[in-house]
Design a protein around this motif. Structure first.
Motif: not given
Length: 285
Positions: A30-34, A90-98, A136-143
């Motif tokens: 109910i918090s961070q959805l994959t 399955l869950e993805g990994k963080a992506t560097i945006l900046i 700045a990183l885009l986390e697998p949960g979308g944050d």
């Protein structure tokens, strides 16, 4: 059986079963959805709605279907915990945006993220200039998590080589006019102490909506009647005033005597008190 009774029973059964499944899956559901959790969450909701209202659907079959769909993210989670490679897939990994104050446009396109969305996420972190950002990183949960450049980070007590007292978690010791013994004991107090503190503020425990102990052990209360004001605690300001008075008294004593040894003793202790006051004043004001 009347239709409304059957729907009531079916809906109640579905709600109870959904609650059990949610507790089983854990708070992450109910918090961070994959990806899997997002898909299964929607599907389980649809099955639950059908099982509640569709009288032609066997309720048992609906519960079994919900269990199977709940089992999928559970197994995926277990697999992800045991394998880093599986977790990344399955869950993805963080992506560097900046990086180093520069936007990585290719990574933005890869994640289908627009520059407007990135700026919006930065503003939510009170950041309005991209050049202030180290990463700045885009986390697998979308944050989007942001690390400011060193020169733009807030100054901390560690940077200034200041010793600070450890912060204790505030404890709620009164709720709805009832004393909560466990958090009270956690802070090393008892009911008699709490009753004395409440009496100092001139209120009754049964009239307190919520009462909390702050990090200094002071009691804050909020009453049911918002028109009644409660006197704030004066213990810390009173202690500070006492220390300052004692220091001033020592200075006065050093001026009112002709004994050289006494003068040196008074001045020595006055300096010690000044040093102590400088250290604790920020905690007592």
């Amino acid at each position: 059986m009347p239709g409304w009774i059957e729907i009531t029973l079916r809906s109640t059964s579905v709600i109870i079963f959904l609650f059990i499944l949610t507790k089983w899956l854990g708070k992450k559901q109910i918090s961070q959805l994959t990806f899997f959790e997002y898909i299964t969450g929607i599907t389980i909701g649809s099955i639950a709605a059908e099982a509640s209202f569709d009288e032609t659907l066997n309720l048992y079959h609906g519960l079994v279907a919900m269990f199977i769909w709940a089992l999928i993210p559970f197994l995926v989670g277990v697999t992800a915990m045991k394998s880093k490679r599986a977790r990344n897939f399955l869950e993805g990994k963080a992506t560097i945006l900046i990086k180093d104050g520069k936007v990585l446009e290719d990574n933005l396109k890869k994640e289908k993220y627009t520059i407007d969305e990135l700026l919006e996420q930065l503003r939510k972190s009170n950041i309005f200039s991209i050049e202030d950002v180290e990463y700045a990183l885009l986390e697998p949960g979308g944050d989007v998590t942001v690390l400011l450049k060193k020169e733009n980070q807030p100054v901390t007590a560690k940077d200034l080589n200041l010793d600070v007292a450890p912060i204790k978690q505030p404890e709620t010791v009164i709720m709805d006019g009832v004393i909560l013994d466990e958090p009270l004991a956690t802070r090393g107090y008892n009911r008699n102490w709490l009753q004395n503190e409440v009496d100092k503020q001139g209120v009754a425990i049964e009239n307190i909506f919520i009462g909390q102990l702050n990090e200094y052990g002071e009691l804050f209360v909020d009453l049911y009647d918002d028109k009644i004001s409660v006197q704030p605690s004066v213990e810390r300001p009173l202690l500070l005033a006492t220390l300052k008075k004692s220091q001033a008294d020592l200075e006065l004593y050093s001026l009112s005597t002709e004994n050289k040894e006494a003068i040196q003793l008074y001045k020595k202790n006055a300096k010690k008190l000044i040093s102590l006051i400088n250290k604790v004043e920020k905690y007592l004001t």
